[in-house]
Design an enzyme around this catalytic site. Structure first.
Site, PDB file in Angstrom:
ATOM      1  N   ARG A 103      46.873 -54.178 -34.322  1.00 17.66           N
ATOM      2  CA  ARG A 103      46.015 -53.404 -33.421  1.00 17.66           C
ATOM      3  C   ARG A 103      45.693 -52.020 -33.977  1.00 17.66           C
ATOM      4  O   ARG A 103      44.545 -51.570 -33.909  1.00 17.66           O
ATOM      5  CB  ARG A 103      46.679 -53.285 -32.042  1.00 17.66           C
ATOM      6  CG  ARG A 103      45.906 -52.484 -30.991  1.00 17.66           C
ATOM      7  CD  ARG A 103      44.414 -52.766 -30.968  1.00 17.66           C
ATOM      8  NE  ARG A 103      44.078 -54.177 -30.955  1.00 17.66           N
ATOM      9  CZ  ARG A 103      42.897 -54.666 -31.309  1.00 17.66           C
ATOM     10  NH1 ARG A 103      41.942 -53.845 -31.751  1.00 17.66           N
ATOM     11  NH2 ARG A 103      42.668 -55.955 -31.261  1.00 17.66           N
ATOM     12  N   LYS A 138      31.763 -32.367 -33.318  1.00 22.35           N
ATOM     13  CA  LYS A 138      31.942 -33.146 -32.088  1.00 22.35           C
ATOM     14  C   LYS A 138      32.628 -34.467 -32.428  1.00 22.35           C
ATOM     15  O   LYS A 138      32.052 -35.552 -32.349  1.00 22.35           O
ATOM     16  CB  LYS A 138      30.593 -33.377 -31.412  1.00 22.35           C
ATOM     17  CG  LYS A 138      29.947 -32.083 -30.925  1.00 22.35           C
ATOM     18  CD  LYS A 138      28.575 -32.334 -30.319  1.00 22.35           C
ATOM     19  CE  LYS A 138      27.934 -31.022 -29.873  1.00 22.35           C
ATOM     20  NZ  LYS A 138      26.560 -31.203 -29.349  1.00 22.35           N
ATOM     21  N   LYS A 170      26.333 -19.004 -33.295  1.00 24.11           N
ATOM     22  CA  LYS A 170      25.618 -19.751 -32.259  1.00 24.11           C
ATOM     23  C   LYS A 170      25.015 -18.784 -31.237  1.00 24.11           C
ATOM     24  O   LYS A 170      25.228 -17.564 -31.295  1.00 24.11           O
ATOM     25  CB  LYS A 170      26.583 -20.724 -31.583  1.00 24.11           C
ATOM     26  CG  LYS A 170      27.281 -21.684 -32.542  1.00 24.11           C
ATOM     27  CD  LYS A 170      26.402 -22.829 -32.949  1.00 24.11           C
ATOM     28  CE  LYS A 170      26.334 -23.864 -31.840  1.00 24.11           C
ATOM     29  NZ  LYS A 170      25.506 -25.019 -32.215  1.00 24.11           N
ATOM     30  N   GLU A 200      22.085 -19.771 -35.736  1.00 22.77           N
ATOM     31  CA  GLU A 200      21.258 -20.621 -34.875  1.00 22.77           C
ATOM     32  C   GLU A 200      20.107 -19.828 -34.277  1.00 22.77           C
ATOM     33  O   GLU A 200      20.299 -18.689 -33.832  1.00 22.77           O
ATOM     34  CB  GLU A 200      22.124 -21.199 -33.746  1.00 22.77           C
ATOM     35  CG  GLU A 200      21.366 -22.021 -32.720  1.00 22.77           C
ATOM     36  CD  GLU A 200      22.262 -22.454 -31.582  1.00 22.77           C
ATOM     37  OE1 GLU A 200      21.968 -22.114 -30.417  1.00 22.77           O
ATOM     38  OE2 GLU A 200      23.276 -23.137 -31.848  1.00 22.77           O
ATOM     39  N   ASP A 222      17.520 -25.042 -33.398  1.00 27.26           N
ATOM     40  CA  ASP A 222      18.126 -25.753 -32.278  1.00 27.26           C
ATOM     41  C   ASP A 222      17.096 -26.195 -31.246  1.00 27.26           C
ATOM     42  O   ASP A 222      16.334 -25.379 -30.713  1.00 27.26           O
ATOM     43  CB  ASP A 222      19.173 -24.863 -31.607  1.00 27.26           C
ATOM     44  CG  ASP A 222      20.007 -25.619 -30.591  1.00 27.26           C
ATOM     45  OD1 ASP A 222      20.431 -26.758 -30.904  1.00 27.26           O
ATOM     46  OD2 ASP A 222      20.230 -25.085 -29.490  1.00 27.26           O
TER      47      ASP A 222
END
Length: 282
Positions: A103, A138, A170, A200, A222
């Site tokens: 597994r 992510k 960002k 960004e 973005d």
């Protein structure tokens, strides 16, 4: 894409932790109960749907960590394309050992092959352009290294692995620091010459400000629509690397790549994949 494997010692804690989680405090209770001692078999790890394989290195480690005496014959390596029915690996030896590792080996191989397969689909949409597909941060907690390796197996490229790899400014950094100009001035005053800088922007006006101020190596465009991306490429004229990001779904990749951006980043490569269907049969 054929790549040198990662050193086993780096992956060892990840595989060991997964096996400990699955074996619990007493080992494989079912196998200990029903499989007669000395039973030996050969099992085949097979593809049940098409894709690109990843996770074979980890699957091998899982089997050998449970039982070093298992004999593994590998027919496919990470980065190979696969079709239904393909045998990826044969495992021979004590049946109990094979069942106890099954597994964990399949969980890693299926998940990572799903990442590689989706990446390959994105990359295919960029053919005829110089645009590269890259992942993001992510990722599944604890699995970033192997998920990013799977992106490479699918023909993609890696973005930064952690917050310490590069400076990526960002929108929230810009808001907290008081604007693009103060951010870039702080970077020019404090950042090491060895560190790459990405910032960004959401609008062409912000892009113009970055181009005028200097101090960045890469601009992240973005959530821009395709005509705006095309205009951003024209404005930049090769002076900075351009990365398009935000809402980068498979069906949009070809038109975005055609704008001339250098990179398209997509979190979907690691956060929205389906596990590739692989099976292990005696």
């Amino acid at each position: 894409m054929s790549l040198p494997p990662l050193p086993d010692m780096i992956l060892d804690p990840l595989v060991r932790s997964a096996l400990m989680e699955d074996l619990g405090t007493y080992g494989d209770l079912t196998t200990r109960t029903v499989i007669p001692e000395g039973t030996r078999y050969t099992a085949r790890l097979c593809a049940r749907e098409p894709g690109v394989v990843s996770g074979m290195q980890i699957a091998r480690m899982a089997f050998h960590m449970v039982d070093p005496s298992l004999v593994l014959t590998q027919h496919k390596v990470d980065g190979d394309p696969i079709t239904p029915g393909d045998v990826l690996m044969e495992i021979s030896g004590p049946a109990a050992s094979i069942l106890s590792a099954e597994r964990v080996a399949l969980n890693f191989a299926g998940r990572l092959s799903g990442v590689a397969t989706m990446t390959a689909a994105f990359v295919a949409e960029t053919r005829g352009t110089d645009t590269r597909i890259t992942c993001t941060r992510k990722t599944t907690p604890g699995l970033r290294l192997v998920e990013k390796q799977a992106v490479l197996h699918g023909g993609g490229f890696n973005h930064r692995f952690s917050l310490s790899d590069a400076i990526l400014v960002k929108d929230n950094h810009i808001a907290a620091a008081g604007g693009i100009r103060p951010v870039l001035q702080a970077i020019k005053g404090q950042a090491s010459h060895m560190v790459r800088v990405e910032i960004e922007v959401d609008t062409l006006d912000q892009l113009a400000e970055v181009l005028g101020e200097g101090g960045a190596d890469v601009v992240l465009l973005d959530n821009m629509d395709t005509p705006t991306l095309r205009e951003a490429v024209a404005m930049t004229a090769g002076r900075l690397v351009l990365e398009a990001s935000g809402n980068m779904k498979l069906e949009r990749i070809a038109e975005v790549a055609a704008t001339g951006v250098d990179y398209i980043s997509s979190g979907a490569l690691t956060h929205s994949v389906s596990t590739l269907d692989l099976g292990l049969d005696f």
